[in-house]
Design an enzyme around this catalytic site. Structure first.
Site, PDB file in Angstrom:
ATOM      1  N   LYS A  73     -10.073 -36.543   3.263  1.00 41.76           N
ATOM      2  CA  LYS A  73      -8.664 -36.845   2.963  1.00 41.76           C
ATOM      3  C   LYS A  73      -7.782 -35.628   3.234  1.00 41.76           C
ATOM      4  O   LYS A  73      -6.691 -35.738   3.785  1.00 41.76           O
ATOM      5  CB  LYS A  73      -8.527 -37.316   1.502  1.00 41.76           C
ATOM      6  CG  LYS A  73      -9.030 -38.731   1.304  1.00 41.76           C
ATOM      7  CD  LYS A  73      -9.177 -39.110  -0.160  1.00 41.76           C
ATOM      8  CE  LYS A  73      -9.908 -40.447  -0.259  1.00 41.76           C
ATOM      9  NZ  LYS A  73     -10.289 -40.812  -1.627  1.00 41.76           N
TER      10      LYS A  73
ATOM     11  N   GLN B 138      -9.714 -38.792  -7.591  1.00 41.22           N
ATOM     12  CA  GLN B 138     -10.953 -39.257  -6.956  1.00 41.22           C
ATOM     13  C   GLN B 138     -11.895 -39.830  -8.023  1.00 41.22           C
ATOM     14  O   GLN B 138     -12.207 -39.166  -9.007  1.00 41.22           O
ATOM     15  CB  GLN B 138     -11.615 -38.084  -6.211  1.00 41.22           C
ATOM     16  CG  GLN B 138     -12.831 -38.472  -5.413  1.00 41.22           C
ATOM     17  CD  GLN B 138     -12.513 -39.416  -4.238  1.00 41.22           C
ATOM     18  OE1 GLN B 138     -11.535 -39.244  -3.525  1.00 41.22           O
ATOM     19  NE2 GLN B 138     -13.344 -40.422  -4.061  1.00 41.22           N
TER      20      GLN B 138
ATOM     21  N   ASP C 142      -2.650 -44.613  -4.474  1.00 41.66           N
ATOM     22  CA  ASP C 142      -3.918 -45.354  -4.418  1.00 41.66           C
ATOM     23  C   ASP C 142      -3.738 -46.794  -4.937  1.00 41.66           C
ATOM     24  O   ASP C 142      -4.622 -47.625  -4.765  1.00 41.66           O
ATOM     25  CB  ASP C 142      -4.957 -44.640  -5.303  1.00 41.66           C
ATOM     26  CG  ASP C 142      -6.136 -44.127  -4.493  1.00 41.66           C
ATOM     27  OD1 ASP C 142      -6.252 -44.511  -3.316  1.00 41.66           O
ATOM     28  OD2 ASP C 142      -6.932 -43.354  -5.048  1.00 41.66           O
TER      29      ASP C 142
END
Ligand code: NAD
Length: 277
Positions: free
Chosen positions: A48, A92, A115
């Site tokens: 990422k 994450q 997200d």
């Protein structure tokens, strides 16, 4: 059979983002929060970071030890919520067991939740609002659109009902007027359901779960699964046999996977534009 090439589409999207970002009036920032030493998480975060820097955004990495307290993690995320340089925040997953992931995802400001995991955005997706939707499902819809595959009126069967893939892809395709069915581990006679699919989404994490006898001729397959078999990465679909019946199919790797990061960056640019309005 046509391969749905997520790798090339993701590269095309990243190049377009790079061009747009090069003339943006300020630096756009994406913060990634990583807790602990999980190897796969470290790999995803480094991928990422690389992609974020490629498109010209600032990658802000926060790494914390496995034993960080929930309270401390919350206060760090709250700082990101109010940091004007941060347009997107990604935590994450998975988090260590002593931390309540749902609680953490609720702390992330919905305006920076690139997200799409905050309950506010989850509800927004369900209601068909223009909100942040989870990146993997949005990437799948982009792939279908790129290849001009009809969604409206089609029978979609989603196998796997997770919050990050199965449920949101079902909502996004329902919002596009598909007839959607969701199957999961308790579904009886899976084949009876999958045989009805014009578009079959499989997000389970079991190699060879879907075999050729379970799909109809001409089906479109989106295989989200990532499984390590020997030293190979495979999806949830028996690719060799199923691809002979499919009209379109995503390869694994190189199908759905690469789209996820491209959508994360797209969501981050969207967040920056909204914040600058
Ligand atoms: P999960 O592990 O949270 O949930 C799995 C789902 O599959 C559950 O709903 C369960 O009920 C269902 N299931 C399990 N066994 C089944 C069976 N035999 N028949 C029918 N349903 C069954 O899933 P997840 O986090 O959505 O991940 C699924 C897969 O997708 C994994 O392989 C994961 O690595 C992969 N994944 C890939 C990406 C990407 O490519 N970017 C993103 C997320 C997940």
């Amino acid at each position: 059979m046509i391969l749905l090439n997520g790798k090339s589409l993701a590269n095309e999207i990243k190049d377009n983002l790079k061009e747009e970002i090069s003339s943006y009036h300020r630096k756009i920032g994406l913060a990634v929060v990583l807790v602990g030493e999980d190897q796969a998480s470290h790999l995803y975060v480094s991928m990422k970071k690389k992609a974020t820097e490629y498109v010209g955004m600032e990658s802000i990495s926060l790494q914390f030890p496995e034993d960080i307290s929930e309270e401390k993690l919350i206060s760090e995320i709250e700082k990101l919520n109010t940091n004007s340089k941060v347009d997107g925040i990604l935590v994450q997953l998975p988090l260590p067991n002593h931390i309540d992931s749902n609680k953490i995802l609720e702390i992330v400001s919905p305006e920076k939740d690139v997200d799409g995991f905050h309950p506010y955005n989850v509800g927004g997706v369900l209601s068909g609002l223009d909100t942040f939707a989870p990146c993997t499902p949005v990437g799948m819809v982009e792939l279908l659109d790129k290849y001009e595959i009809d969604i409206q009126g089609k029978n979609v069967v989603v196998v796997g009902a997770s919050n990050i893939v199965g449920k949101p892809i079902a909502s996004l395709l329902l919002n596009r007027n598909a007839t959607v069915e969701i199957c999961h581990i308790y579904t009886e006679n899976l084949k009876e359901h999958t045989l009805k699919a014009d578009i079959l989404v499989v997000a389970v994490g079991k190699a060879n779960l879907i075999t050729a006898d379970m799909v109809k001729e001409g089906v479109v397959i989106l295989d989200v699964g990532i499984n390590k078999v020997g030293n190979k990465i495979v999806g949830d679909v028996d690719f060799d046999a199923v691809s002979k019946k499919a009209s379109y199919i995503t390869p694994v790797p190189g199908g759905v996977g690469p789209m996820t990061i491209a959508m994360l960056l797209k969501n981050t640019l969207k967040s920056a534009k909204r914040r600058d309005r």
